[in-house]
Design an enzyme around this catalytic site. Structure first.
Site, PDB file in Angstrom:
ATOM      1  N   GLU A  21      53.584  30.516  33.752  1.00 34.77           N
ATOM      2  CA  GLU A  21      53.500  30.240  35.194  1.00 34.77           C
ATOM      3  C   GLU A  21      54.400  31.185  35.972  1.00 34.77           C
ATOM      4  O   GLU A  21      55.527  31.472  35.531  1.00 34.77           O
ATOM      5  CB  GLU A  21      53.935  28.787  35.431  1.00 34.77           C
ATOM      6  N   THR A  23      53.962  34.266  36.352  1.00 38.93           N
ATOM      7  CA  THR A  23      54.101  35.490  35.564  1.00 38.93           C
ATOM      8  C   THR A  23      52.999  36.496  35.894  1.00 38.93           C
ATOM      9  O   THR A  23      53.109  37.667  35.528  1.00 38.93           O
ATOM     10  CB  THR A  23      53.999  35.170  34.053  1.00 38.93           C
ATOM     11  N   SER A  55      30.394  22.523  54.772  1.00 35.86           N
ATOM     12  CA  SER A  55      30.925  21.862  53.593  1.00 35.86           C
ATOM     13  C   SER A  55      30.535  20.401  53.657  1.00 35.86           C
ATOM     14  O   SER A  55      30.718  19.753  54.685  1.00 35.86           O
ATOM     15  CB  SER A  55      32.432  22.039  53.595  1.00 35.86           C
ATOM     16  N   GLY A  99      46.735  22.559  43.124  1.00 31.64           N
ATOM     17  CA  GLY A  99      47.279  23.233  41.942  1.00 31.64           C
ATOM     18  C   GLY A  99      46.244  23.496  40.862  1.00 31.64           C
ATOM     19  O   GLY A  99      46.589  23.898  39.756  1.00 31.64           O
ATOM     20  N   LEU A 100      44.962  23.273  41.162  1.00 30.48           N
ATOM     21  CA  LEU A 100      43.911  23.531  40.168  1.00 30.48           C
ATOM     22  C   LEU A 100      43.058  24.725  40.571  1.00 30.48           C
ATOM     23  O   LEU A 100      41.908  24.861  40.171  1.00 30.48           O
ATOM     24  CB  LEU A 100      43.036  22.281  39.981  1.00 30.48           C
ATOM     25  N   SER A 102      41.749  25.703  43.509  1.00 32.16           N
ATOM     26  CA  SER A 102      40.572  25.372  44.320  1.00 32.16           C
ATOM     27  C   SER A 102      40.126  26.565  45.159  1.00 32.16           C
ATOM     28  O   SER A 102      38.918  26.768  45.354  1.00 32.16           O
ATOM     29  CB  SER A 102      40.888  24.186  45.218  1.00 32.16           C
ATOM     30  N   SER A 103      41.051  27.363  45.643  1.00 33.35           N
ATOM     31  CA  SER A 103      40.637  28.494  46.485  1.00 33.35           C
ATOM     32  C   SER A 103      39.907  29.539  45.647  1.00 33.35           C
ATOM     33  O   SER A 103      38.879  30.076  46.082  1.00 33.35           O
ATOM     34  CB  SER A 103      41.829  29.102  47.232  1.00 33.35           C
ATOM     35  N   ASP A 150      43.972  33.031  38.626  1.00 32.82           N
ATOM     36  CA  ASP A 150      43.000  31.974  38.923  1.00 32.82           C
ATOM     37  C   ASP A 150      41.573  32.508  38.933  1.00 32.82           C
ATOM     38  O   ASP A 150      40.651  31.877  38.405  1.00 32.82           O
ATOM     39  CB  ASP A 150      43.315  31.342  40.285  1.00 32.82           C
ATOM     40  N   TYR A 207      56.186  29.953  47.692  1.00 31.44           N
ATOM     41  CA  TYR A 207      55.531  30.882  46.758  1.00 31.44           C
ATOM     42  C   TYR A 207      55.873  32.329  47.125  1.00 31.44           C
ATOM     43  O   TYR A 207      56.312  33.118  46.285  1.00 31.44           O
ATOM     44  CB  TYR A 207      54.017  30.646  46.774  1.00 31.44           C
TER      45      TYR A 207
HETATM   46  C1  GLA Z   1      49.009  30.115  41.951  1.00 29.29           C
HETATM   47  C2  GLA Z   1      48.514  31.549  42.129  1.00 29.29           C
HETATM   48  C3  GLA Z   1      48.439  32.250  40.776  1.00 29.29           C
HETATM   49  C4  GLA Z   1      49.746  32.109  40.002  1.00 29.29           C
HETATM   50  C5  GLA Z   1      50.217  30.657  39.981  1.00 29.29           C
HETATM   51  C6  GLA Z   1      51.565  30.504  39.357  1.00 29.29           C
HETATM   52  O1  GLA Z   1      48.055  29.376  41.248  1.00 29.29           O
HETATM   53  O2  GLA Z   1      47.251  31.559  42.727  1.00 29.29           O
HETATM   54  O3  GLA Z   1      48.109  33.600  40.977  1.00 29.29           O
HETATM   55  O4  GLA Z   1      50.735  32.948  40.528  1.00 29.29           O
HETATM   56  O5  GLA Z   1      50.242  30.097  41.280  1.00 29.29           O
HETATM   57  O6  GLA Z   1      51.518  30.818  38.017  1.00 29.29           O
END
Ligand code: GLA
Length: 341
Positions: A21, A23, A55, A99-100, A102-103, A150, A207
């Site tokens: 994470e 990274t 949507s 945190g999954l 979604s974007s 992602d 972030y």
């Molecule tokens: C988000 C970002 C990813 C990554 C994670 C942390 O999901 O979209 O690119 O940096 O956070 O690992």
């Protein structure tokens, strides 16, 4: 007026990151897998040059959701695709900002549907091209300074496999599928949505701040990345040996590092991890960018209910809104569900 033709429909999954994470944007390693929760995009040419995005439900929750779509179209046109004006209809089972990823699922569903519409083949190279276009949509158009994990997970995920990604060359990340047969050994992965939300596109947010701190050489942030990369390597070995207790311990160590060295956890995430471990989980950690979102717990299938109940009780005791739980397993990457004609 809408064109009467049937829409091209595509699906792109969310992801959980097993380990590795914060990274991806600094040349490191990560190990995500695509999950069953997904976004579906139906696209239909309009016959003019307008874009209309609707949507079905609350895909928003992220104020930038329409900008992601605009960014994808702009990026595909930039690489030479002749994308016509479109009606795009979206449906999602993914919690936005949860945190999954979604974007990324939203971007990749739209891009995959457009590939289907234009007849662009989704072979390995095509999938990488789309992942990169979607990453740029997010960083260049929406201004979310995210890495590329992602989008690669959404485009290159495969059934039963996690995806090892090495960002040593950020312009050309190296990927390898890693067989991940946890279910065969009686284990499950439980995702717990803390219901605490974050917006990564906020330039003043945590972030972006962590990225700046890392770039400036902040020692504790650097230590997290060095130790986390080593944990990813060890996790790949542990998975190969089906050493699940070892994998669990690495996940828990990753959480401690994200909490103490990278400082991206929140009390709700720590609670899920601590309670899960007390209730007998093999390992647990936050997954995704942090500052809310989801935790991931590795637990024997017959202990998963006990873990859920213990976490719910801990939340209730603190007066927090009840978390949501999902069982996840590695599933396929983005796909066209209905093509032209
Ligand atoms: C988000 C970002 C990813 C990554 C994670 C942390 O999901 O979209 O690119 O940096 O956070 O690992």
């Amino acid at each position: 007026m809408n064109s009467p033709s049937a829409p091209v429909v595509a699906r792109a999954p969310g992801r959980v990151n097993l380990i590795g994470e914060h990274t991806d944007y600094n040349g490191g390693l990560c190990l995500p897998f695509a999950i069953g929760l997904a976004t579906i995009a139906a696209v239909r040419p309009r016959g003019d040059d307008q874009l209309r995005v609707t949507s079905r439900e609350a895909v928003p929750g992220d104020p930038h959701w329409q900008e992601y779509v605009v960014g994808v179209l702009a990026e595909l046109r930039r690489i030479g695709w002749e994308v016509p004006g479109l009606d795009i209809d979206l449906v999602s089972t993914l919690p936005l900002g949860g945190g999954l990823a979604s974007s990324a699922a939203l971007e990749c569903a739209v891009a995959t549907a457009i590939a289907g519409l234009l007849g662009v083949p989704l072979d390995g190279a095509g999938r990488r091209l789309l992942a990169e276009a979607c990453r740029r949509a997010e960083t260049e158009h929406v201004g979310a300074p995210t890495g590329g994990m992602d989008q690669l997970a959404a485009m290159l995920g495969s059934d039963g496999h996690a995806l090892l990604i090495d960002f040593a060359d950020p312009d050309s990340p190296v990927t390898a599928p890693v067989s991940f047969p946890v279910a065969e050994d009686g284990l499950v992965l439980l995702v717990t949505d803390t219901r605490v939300r974050h917006v990564l596109a906020d330039g003043d947010g945590g972030y972006a701040q962590r990225r700046r701190e890392y770039a400036r050489g902040h020692p504790r942030r650097r230590r997290h990345v060095v130790t986390e990369n080593a944990r990813v390597r060890d996790a790949v070995d542990a998975i190969g040996a089906r050493a699940w207790a070892r994998l669990g311990a690495l996940m828990t160590a990753s959480h401690a590092s994200l909490r103490d060295d990278y400082e991206v956890s929140v009390p709700q995430l720590d609670q899920v991890v601590d309670t899960g471990l007390e209730a007998g989980a093999l390992g647990a950690r936050m997954t995704g960018g942090g500052f809310g979102g989801c935790a991931l717990t590795l637990v024997a299938a017959d202990r998963a209910g006990v873990v859920r109940e213990a976490v719910d009780a801990a939340y209730a005791e603190r007066g927090w809104a009840p978390p949501r739980h999902h069982l996840v397993e590695p599933g396929p990457g983005a796909e066209v569900l209905r093509g032209i004609g």
